[in-house]
Enzyme design. Structure first.
Site, mmCIF file in Angstrom:
data_model
loop_
_atom_site.group_PDB
_atom_site.id
_atom_site.type_symbol
_atom_site.label_atom_id
_atom_site.label_comp_id
_atom_site.label_asym_id
_atom_site.label_seq_id
_atom_site.Cartn_x
_atom_site.Cartn_y
_atom_site.Cartn_z
ATOM 1 N N CYS B 89 0.842 -1.196 0.000
ATOM 2 C CA CYS B 89 0.000 0.000 0.000
ATOM 3 C C CYS B 89 0.877 1.246 0.000
ATOM 4 O O CYS B 89 1.573 1.514 -0.967
ATOM 5 C CB CYS B 89 -0.985 -0.054 1.173
ATOM 6 S SG CYS B 89 -2.405 1.046 0.952
ATOM 7 N N HIS B 197 -3.348 -5.770 0.989
ATOM 8 C CA HIS B 197 -2.702 -5.974 2.284
ATOM 9 C C HIS B 197 -2.638 -7.448 2.677
ATOM 10 O O HIS B 197 -3.537 -7.928 3.386
ATOM 11 C CB HIS B 197 -3.491 -5.228 3.373
ATOM 12 C CG HIS B 197 -3.363 -3.740 3.317
ATOM 13 N ND1 HIS B 197 -2.372 -3.051 3.972
ATOM 14 C CD2 HIS B 197 -4.096 -2.802 2.674
ATOM 15 C CE1 HIS B 197 -2.505 -1.750 3.757
ATOM 16 N NE2 HIS B 197 -3.548 -1.573 2.959
ATOM 17 N N GLU B 199 -0.853 -8.707 4.919
ATOM 18 C CA GLU B 199 -0.694 -8.816 6.383
ATOM 19 C C GLU B 199 -2.034 -8.750 7.106
ATOM 20 O O GLU B 199 -2.115 -9.068 8.297
ATOM 21 C CB GLU B 199 0.264 -7.718 6.891
ATOM 22 C CG GLU B 199 -0.346 -6.336 7.080
ATOM 23 C CD GLU B 199 -0.509 -5.543 5.780
ATOM 24 O OE1 GLU B 199 -0.305 -6.131 4.688
ATOM 25 O OE2 GLU B 199 -0.850 -4.340 5.856
#
Lengths: 82, 229
Positions: B89, B197, B199
């Site tokens: 990002c 994302h 994560e």
């Protein structure tokens, strides 16, 4: 010395902000608008005699992203106009 | 074996903790936390992660100020030595602004901030970030960005495609990205920038709206590459 740097999106790079402003102007009733592009004006107060190459370096390294943007430098004649 | 990953925090980063949690969950080793003002990185890193957020308030351009911060000079030097770098990002935006990856991230075509889980296609498994996926596989990963519209000139896009450097594409229309690009690799395939994302998707969620686990294999890929190195 006072220097103005104008940063613009290159032709062909989509400008969603410009498009939004375009639509908003039409929404206000303004007609005959062919296109709107939004750029950025950066005003710099620099030491007198700052050379043009240094200002250009500022543009290349930070003020503009030359992948998507072009820039023009407006400097007093003594500093060398672009 | 200790996995030495470093997560860089810029003023305005807001996914740095998520990244650290994901790295520790997958590797079993706490990630090192590095502040943007630090001039040096620890020696012997296995991964440098640039997290999402709004570094320096996204002043000037997203990622532009962070790309000039002291720690980024150290990241550029480490990348030149071959240390793997992951930018997610805002981290992807920083990598393009630092010229570690080609192209730029423009404002989303529809001008809206987009925050939802999207489908991605895994375009290559030939990288230390994607080896645990299957080529062509569709995965679900959350996105949350305003400036995710990938742009590069046609010659650059052709080169990226020709060299198999597109890691992920959107499998649906998301933000207007050129050729649907969601993530790109560097020429040496050791730097990955991506808008989605991973994560935020490291464990099966109680509810389908909450992340999912499809991001986990990205981190497992890095660990596997390290173990076999």
């Amino acid at each position: 010395m006072h220097v103005r740097v104008l940063v613009r999106l290159k032709p062909g790079v989509l400008d969603p902000q410009g498009r939004a402003v375009h639509h908003a102007l039409e929404g206000l009733g303004f007609s005959g608008i062919a296109d709107v592009r939004v750029g950025r004006l950066i005003e710099l107060d620099l030491a007198d005699g700052t050379d043009h190459a240094t200002i250009r370096q500022m543009c290349e390294q930070l003020l503009a992203n030359t992948v998507i943007e072009s820039y023009t430098i407006e400097a007093p004649a003594a500093g060398g106009a672009d | 074996m200790g996995f030495r990953a470093a997560v860089i925090t810029f003023p305005g980063s807001n996914c740095d903790r998520d990244m650290a949690v994901a790295l520790e969950a997958v590797s079993g080793t706490p990630a090192l936390r590095i502040w943007h003002g630090d001039a040096d990185l620890p020696e012997g890193l296995d991964l440098i992660a640039l997290p999402g957020g709004f570094s320096y308030g996204d002043y000037l351009r997203s990622g532009a100020m962070a790309a000039q911060s002291p720690i980024m000079r150290a990241v550029v030097a480490a990348a030149a030595r071959g240390v793997p770098v992951l930018g997610v990002c805002n981290g992807f935006q920083v990598l393009t602004e630092a010229r570690l990856l080609p192209g730029a991230l423009l404002r989303n075509a529809a001008q809206r901030f987009i925050c939802r889980t999207v489908s991605l296609t895994v375009e290559t498994t030939d990288s230390l970030f994607t080896s645990a996926y299957r080529a062509g596989e569709t995965i679900r990963i959350p996105v949350a960005h305003h400036d995710g519209n990938y742009y590069a000139d046609a010659a650059t896009l052709d080169a990226l495609e020709g060299e198999g450097r597109i890691a992920f594409r959107y499998a649906e229309e998301v933000n207007g990205s050129a050729r649907g690009i969601a993530g790109v690799l560097s020429a040496n395939r050791r730097i990955l920038g991506m808008m989605p994302h991973p994560e935020r998707a490291i464990e099966p969620a109680a509810h389908p709206a909450l992340g999912g686990a499809d991001g986990r294999r990205l981190f497992e890929s890095v660990l596997a590459a390290l173990a076999s190195a």
